[in-house]
Structure formats: C-alpha cells, structure tokens
Design an enzyme around this catalytic site. Structure first.
Site, PDB file in Angstrom:
ATOM      1  N   LYS A 130       0.855  -1.209   0.000  1.00  0.00           N
ATOM      2  CA  LYS A 130       0.000   0.000   0.000  1.00  0.00           C
ATOM      3  C   LYS A 130       0.886   1.253   0.000  1.00  0.00           C
ATOM      4  O   LYS A 130       0.677   2.165  -0.794  1.00  0.00           O
ATOM      5  CB  LYS A 130      -0.901   0.013   1.233  1.00  0.00           C
ATOM      6  CG  LYS A 130      -1.566   1.358   1.512  1.00  0.00           C
ATOM      7  CD  LYS A 130      -2.482   1.345   2.710  1.00  0.00           C
ATOM      8  CE  LYS A 130      -1.816   1.676   3.987  1.00  0.00           C
ATOM      9  NZ  LYS A 130      -1.540   3.083   4.267  1.00  0.00           N
ATOM     10  N   ASN A 131       1.891   1.272   0.865  1.00  0.00           N
ATOM     11  CA  ASN A 131       2.664   2.508   1.073  1.00  0.00           C
ATOM     12  C   ASN A 131       3.719   2.753   0.012  1.00  0.00           C
ATOM     13  O   ASN A 131       4.352   3.805   0.009  1.00  0.00           O
ATOM     14  CB  ASN A 131       3.261   2.528   2.483  1.00  0.00           C
ATOM     15  CG  ASN A 131       2.170   2.719   3.523  1.00  0.00           C
ATOM     16  OD1 ASN A 131       1.017   3.002   3.194  1.00  0.00           O
ATOM     17  ND2 ASN A 131       2.527   2.542   4.780  1.00  0.00           N
TER      18      ASN A 131
ATOM     19  N   CYS B  67      -5.798  12.610  12.103  1.00  0.00           N
ATOM     20  CA  CYS B  67      -6.383  11.269  12.008  1.00  0.00           C
ATOM     21  C   CYS B  67      -6.238  10.643  13.388  1.00  0.00           C
ATOM     22  O   CYS B  67      -5.674  11.227  14.301  1.00  0.00           O
ATOM     23  CB  CYS B  67      -5.697  10.436  10.930  1.00  0.00           C
ATOM     24  SG  CYS B  67      -4.114   9.822  11.399  1.00  0.00           S
TER      25      CYS B  67
ATOM     26  N   ARG C 239      -0.606  14.767  12.265  1.00  0.00           N
ATOM     27  CA  ARG C 239      -0.142  14.506  10.887  1.00  0.00           C
ATOM     28  C   ARG C 239       0.027  15.794  10.060  1.00  0.00           C
ATOM     29  O   ARG C 239      -0.497  15.932   8.970  1.00  0.00           O
ATOM     30  CB  ARG C 239      -1.084  13.549  10.162  1.00  0.00           C
ATOM     31  CG  ARG C 239      -1.483  12.302  10.889  1.00  0.00           C
ATOM     32  CD  ARG C 239      -0.377  11.298  11.087  1.00  0.00           C
ATOM     33  NE  ARG C 239       0.120  10.711   9.874  1.00  0.00           N
ATOM     34  CZ  ARG C 239      -0.437   9.658   9.259  1.00  0.00           C
ATOM     35  NH1 ARG C 239      -1.505   9.112   9.758  1.00  0.00           N
ATOM     36  NH2 ARG C 239       0.096   9.166   8.149  1.00  0.00           N
TER      37      ARG C 239
ATOM     38  N   ASP D 270       4.578   1.107  12.079  1.00  0.00           N
ATOM     39  CA  ASP D 270       3.408   0.414  11.512  1.00  0.00           C
ATOM     40  C   ASP D 270       3.293  -1.025  11.985  1.00  0.00           C
ATOM     41  O   ASP D 270       2.303  -1.686  11.689  1.00  0.00           O
ATOM     42  CB  ASP D 270       3.454   0.443   9.976  1.00  0.00           C
ATOM     43  CG  ASP D 270       3.181   1.835   9.448  1.00  0.00           C
ATOM     44  OD1 ASP D 270       3.349   2.058   8.241  1.00  0.00           O
ATOM     45  OD2 ASP D 270       2.833   2.722  10.259  1.00  0.00           O
TER      46      ASP D 270
ATOM     47  N   ARG E  55      -8.589  -0.541   4.358  1.00  0.00           N
ATOM     48  CA  ARG E  55      -7.728   0.459   3.713  1.00  0.00           C
ATOM     49  C   ARG E  55      -6.381  -0.162   3.353  1.00  0.00           C
ATOM     50  O   ARG E  55      -5.728   0.265   2.394  1.00  0.00           O
ATOM     51  CB  ARG E  55      -7.473   1.628   4.670  1.00  0.00           C
ATOM     52  CG  ARG E  55      -8.708   2.361   5.081  1.00  0.00           C
ATOM     53  CD  ARG E  55      -8.367   3.593   5.859  1.00  0.00           C
ATOM     54  NE  ARG E  55      -7.415   4.402   5.089  1.00  0.00           N
ATOM     55  CZ  ARG E  55      -6.983   5.594   5.501  1.00  0.00           C
ATOM     56  NH1 ARG E  55      -7.386   6.079   6.649  1.00  0.00           N
ATOM     57  NH2 ARG E  55      -6.149   6.291   4.786  1.00  0.00           N
TER      58      ARG E  55
HETATM   59  C1  EPZ Z   1       3.940   7.284   6.166  1.00  0.00           C
HETATM   60  O1  EPZ Z   1       3.140   8.321   6.732  1.00  0.00           O
HETATM   61  C2  EPZ Z   1       3.054   6.047   6.108  1.00  0.00           C
HETATM   62  N1  EPZ Z   1       1.912   6.297   5.238  1.00  0.00           N
HETATM   63  C3  EPZ Z   1       2.573   5.677   7.522  1.00  0.00           C
HETATM   64  O2  EPZ Z   1       1.835   4.450   7.428  1.00  0.00           O
HETATM   65  C4  EPZ Z   1       3.801   5.423   8.399  1.00  0.00           C
HETATM   66  O3  EPZ Z   1       3.378   5.148   9.726  1.00  0.00           O
HETATM   67  C5  EPZ Z   1       4.709   6.667   8.386  1.00  0.00           C
HETATM   68  O4  EPZ Z   1       5.067   6.992   7.011  1.00  0.00           O
HETATM   69  C6  EPZ Z   1       5.993   6.453   9.173  1.00  0.00           C
HETATM   70  O5  EPZ Z   1       6.682   5.362   8.688  1.00  0.00           O
HETATM   71  C7  EPZ Z   1       2.070   6.177   3.909  1.00  0.00           C
HETATM   72  O6  EPZ Z   1       3.142   5.872   3.414  1.00  0.00           O
HETATM   73  C8  EPZ Z   1       0.852   6.424   3.069  1.00  0.00           C
HETATM   74  P1  EPZ Z   1       5.905  10.872   8.159  1.00  0.00           P
HETATM   75  P2  EPZ Z   1       3.667   9.855   6.694  1.00  0.00           P
HETATM   76  O7  EPZ Z   1       5.776  12.059   7.271  1.00  0.00           O
HETATM   77  O8  EPZ Z   1       4.326  10.115   5.391  1.00  0.00           O
HETATM   78  C9  EPZ Z   1       5.533  14.137  11.609  1.00  0.00           C
HETATM   79  C10 EPZ Z   1       0.018   3.014   7.739  1.00  0.00           C
HETATM   80  O9  EPZ Z   1      -0.426   2.481   8.764  1.00  0.00           O
HETATM   81  N2  EPZ Z   1       5.534  15.089  10.480  1.00  0.00           N
HETATM   82  O10 EPZ Z   1       7.214  10.148   8.202  1.00  0.00           O
HETATM   83  O11 EPZ Z   1       2.556  10.721   7.114  1.00  0.00           O
HETATM   84  C11 EPZ Z   1       4.233  13.360  11.661  1.00  0.00           C
HETATM   85  O12 EPZ Z   1       3.256  14.072  12.376  1.00  0.00           O
HETATM   86  C12 EPZ Z   1       0.434   4.473   7.768  1.00  0.00           C
HETATM   87  O13 EPZ Z   1       0.194   2.424   6.633  1.00  0.00           O
HETATM   88  C13 EPZ Z   1       5.533  16.454  10.747  1.00  0.00           C
HETATM   89  O14 EPZ Z   1       5.548  16.869  11.910  1.00  0.00           O
HETATM   90  O15 EPZ Z   1       4.778   9.800   7.849  1.00  0.00           O
HETATM   91  C14 EPZ Z   1       4.622  12.078  12.360  1.00  0.00           C
HETATM   92  O16 EPZ Z   1       4.605  12.300  13.769  1.00  0.00           O
HETATM   93  C15 EPZ Z   1       0.162   5.120   9.120  1.00  0.00           C
HETATM   94  N3  EPZ Z   1       5.498  17.340   9.713  1.00  0.00           N
HETATM   95  C16 EPZ Z   1       6.051  11.846  11.887  1.00  0.00           C
HETATM   96  O17 EPZ Z   1       6.522  13.120  11.409  1.00  0.00           O
HETATM   97  C17 EPZ Z   1       5.473  16.917   8.395  1.00  0.00           C
HETATM   98  O18 EPZ Z   1       5.454  17.775   7.476  1.00  0.00           O
HETATM   99  C18 EPZ Z   1       6.139  10.823  10.773  1.00  0.00           C
HETATM  100  O19 EPZ Z   1       5.474  11.335   9.644  1.00  0.00           O
HETATM  101  C19 EPZ Z   1       5.464  15.523   8.147  1.00  0.00           C
HETATM  102  C20 EPZ Z   1       5.505  14.628   9.198  1.00  0.00           C
END
Ligand code: EPZ
Length: 417
Positions: A22-23, A115, A120, A304, A396
C-alpha cells in the site's frame, strides 16, 4: 457496517501470499502524474486507499484502466484541485502536491486534517517545496501552491519524513537543476518510488540512504513497473504464525526490508528461515519472550508494526515495553486489547506489557488500520469468540485478510453487523 467474527485457538499452517505494498503503491500512483504518457503498474493491491487514489487521479485528469492487479494510467488534461471530500478519506492525497506543482505550477489540495493516530501536519513538505520556489497560502481549508518552474535546491529535513521525502522526490524529478535531500527518509517504499521514477527517466541517486540527489529532467516517459510486496502485511502474517504457534510460509516476503522487525522477533523467540518462494516462520521453542522496543524511522523498528507486536507481547512470558516515538497517539488499540484480558499500562509514550496465560474473546472496536490488525491477531489466540467492529479501517490496507487467514486454518468470517 461489517465486522469480523473470530474463533480463537487454531494454529495457522500453510502458505500465505503477500500483496503489493500500500505505502509504495500510493506515492507511485500519484507519481504517474509527472508523466504525459501511459504508465503500466503491476502487483497493485486491491485496497480501499488504492481505489481512492484512482478516483483522485481521475479527478485530476487521468484516464485509468484497471484489471486485477494491473493498472494503466494516462495523464490527459491535468487540473490542479484535490477536493476535501476525497482528501479527508485518504491523507496520502497530499502526495499530489509535488507532481501538480512540477507539471502545472499550481496545486490546490485540501488540508488533510488529523487522524486517529496524530495531527499529521505537512509543514515539512511545504517548507521544502518553498525552497524550490513554491509559494503557499492556506485558504478555506485548502493548501494553495503556486510556482514557476521549480528550481533545484539543497534541502535538509528536520525529521526524516516519509511523505515529505516522497513529495520532494517527485517535485525535484522535473525541476531545473539539482536537488539534494538531506536527512531524507530511508524506508523501502521510498526506494520503490525512486526506482519507479528512474524507470520513467528520472535521474536519482542515494535513495535508501539519508542523502538523495535528484538531477531534474525535462520530461518523463512511459514505463512498466511492479510494486514491491507489502512489508507490513508480511510482518503481520509473521506475527500471526508465532502467536498461534503454527507454521507459515510467507510467500513473496520482502525479508530484506524487515530486518528491524525480524531482529526483535527473533529475540522474542520467533524462528525464521529463508526459502526459495518466501520466509518460513514458526516459534523457535514453545515459549515467546517479552522485550523492550522503541519505534524508529527505517531501518529501526517500524511504527506500523507497533500495534501488531503489542498483541504478540501480550502472549509472551515476562514484561516488556514499547515506546512509540513516531506518532503522538498510536495506542488506541491498548484499551481494546485490555478488554480481551491483556495486562497493559500506559506511561506517556510508553506501554508496559505483562504477558498473560491467555486472552478471552470479546467484542472490540478498531480505531485505525494497524490497530485493526492487532485486534485480529489477538482474536486468533483468544479463548472463545472475538468480534472486531469498524473494519472499514482494516480494508484500507489489508487485501482480503480474512480469506487469506481462513485459507491457513483461522476460523474468521466477515459478517454484517
Ligand atoms: C507514512 O506516513 C506512512 N503512510 C505511515 O503508514 C507510516 O506510519 C509513516 O510513514 C511512518 O513510517 C504512507 O506511506 C501512506 P511521516 P507519513 O511524514 O508520510 C511528523 C500506515 O499504517 N511530520 O514520516 O505521514 C508526523 O506528524 C500508515 O500504513 C511532521 O511533523 O509519515 C509524524 O509524527 C500510518 N510534519 C512523523 O513526522 C510533516 O510535514 C512521521 O510522519 C510531516 C511529518
């Protein structure tokens, strides 16, 4: 509404196949916006988020042809708006920012909102794109981005954001000049996206490390690409085999991208062996052992897999802990596991889990995608019947999980509630 009804106590035996990731698929689908020709994707998983992504691509002006696990995407006449009613159902829609700015110089994307697992925000995405010449305003819940031709830049992320790295990889592929991303995310899904972009003619190096260099090109061309297997689905099945004290051959398992998980599972008493078509998994002895885990960006223990390994720890000997460092609210499954008889205490970002002799079936409620998986795993071993409600979260990210688990001996059925 539907729910899953699970009769616990059946060890799983046989072969279970991992679907496409998915990711990896989500960013790759949106990256097809960068190309003006048809791209063909294979091993595309059949998931709700993937269907939502196809709806978004059609809204943005692409022609889509889907058959089984294959999709042909042809961007025809692109338009820049990703509407709230779609974005609110899938926050990964924000990954169209980079491609739209690169192709149109304009992107009007609804702010995804929070969410279940956290706020996020996307501030790191926007700051990095501003370094390339984009300007953003927030107007009635929409992120409105404008730019001329994006300019290559040196960007250092405060945090190795997965989505931020993906948006910048896509934007930089068609920018003028060279972009360097420092403190970039190293997840395998980033590598898969980079390999797809390279297949379309992008010039990228360093993907999979913390420093990625992208040399912008004028245009990208058609290609055919196979999505990598889903390492989180694979990890979920590996834990299912260990929890039920069975033995599974996890077929098409991306073992090389599971090192951070497998090291911990082996410490907990899980035996794994590489076979020609996948990974063989069972317990090393009849006991499982608790341990201490901290979730980290790749190559550390993946957030995850946090909810799923918590279910495993509920059945282990001794006390362990899980410190969730990535998301601020990713313990929604804890109180549901406690309903099944688990012994878990929360102290800030850390859960303390004491193994119990057995869990007892009960109705529980899913709150998010990976929490759903952890409740299913617990139901597979709980004495009696467990009902998991709100499984729209599950659909999902897991393709027909009850069919795959039934085929290896689980007593699990989807019923209308
Ligand atoms: C991706 O989310 C994945 N989703 C998530 O999987 C996964 O948990 C996450 O990466 C971490 O590995 C997809 O790939 C679609 P991040 P993403 O940007 O891109 C903070 C699942 O279950 N942050 O690395 O949103 C954020 O709040 C999902 O499949 C900021 O503060 O992850 C979080 O605390 C859940 N500002 C942390 O960083 C930003 O601009 C990680 O976010 C971006 C992120």
């Amino acid at each position: 509404m539907e729910k899953l009804v699970i009769e616990g106590g059946n060890p799983l035996h046989g072969t279970i196949r991992v679907s496409g990731s998915k990711n990896a698929a989500l960013p790759i689908l949106l990256a097809s916006l960068l190309c003006s020709e048809t791209v063909t994707l294979t091993n595309v998983p059949n998931l709700r988020d993937i269907t939502t992504s196809f709806k978004l691509l059609e809204l943005l002006g692409c022609k889509i042809e889907r058959a089984e696990g294959t999709a042909k995407i042809t961007p025809v006449t692109l338009q820049p708006e990703a509407p709230y009613e779609l974005v609110k159902t899938m926050r990964a829609s924000v990954l169209c920012l980079g491609p739209l700015l690169a192709r149109l110089g304009q992107a009007d994307v609804a702010l995804p909102g929070g969410c279940a697992i956290g706020a996020r925000p996307v501030d790191l995405h926007l700051k990095a794109l501003e370094r390339m010449g984009a300007e953003f305003s927030l107007d009635s819940g929409y992120i409105r981005g404008r730019c001329g031709k994006l300019q290559g830049a040196k960007i250092s992320f405060e945090f190795p954001t997965v989505g931020g790295t993906e948006n910048l990889l896509m934007a930089a592929s068609l920018a003028k000049g060279t972009t360097v991303l420092e403190n970039a995310a190293r997840e395998p899904e980033i590598v898969d996206l980079a390999k797809f972009l390279i297949a379309m003619g992008a010039k990228i190096s360093g993907h999979g490390t913390s420093v990625i260099t992208i040399e912008g090109v004028e245009k990208l061309h058609a290609c055919e690409y196979k999505i990598m297997p889903d390492r989180i689905e694979a990890g979920t099945f590996i834990i299912a085999a260990a929890m039920t004290d069975g033995e599974l051959l996890v077929e098409d398992c991306p073992t090389e991208s599971l090192e951070g998980l497998l090291v911990v599972l082996q410490e907990m008493g899980v035996y794994t062996e590489e076979k020609e078509t996948g990974l063989l998994v069972r317990r090393a002895t009849n006991l499982l052992y608790a341990t201490d885990i901290t979730t980290q960006p790749f190559p550390g223990f993946p957030t995850d897999m946090q909810a799923q390994v918590m279910s495993l720890m509920c059945c282990a000997t001794g006390a362990g802990s899980i410190d969730e460092k990535i998301f601020e609210n990713r313990f929604m499954h804890v109180q549901e596991l406690v309903r099944l008889g688990a012994d878990i205490k929360l102290k800030g970002s850390t859960a303390i889990i004491r193994g119990v002799t057995h869990l007892t079936g009960a109705p529980v409620m899913a709150s998010d995608l990976r929490a759903s998986a952890s409740l299913i795993l617990a139901g597979l071993v709980a004495h009696g019947e467990t009902e998991v409600e709100r499984i729209y979260h599950l659909d999902r990210g897991y393709e027909a999980i009850e069919k795959k688990l039934s085929a290896v001996g689980a007593k699990i059925a989807r019923v209308s509630s």
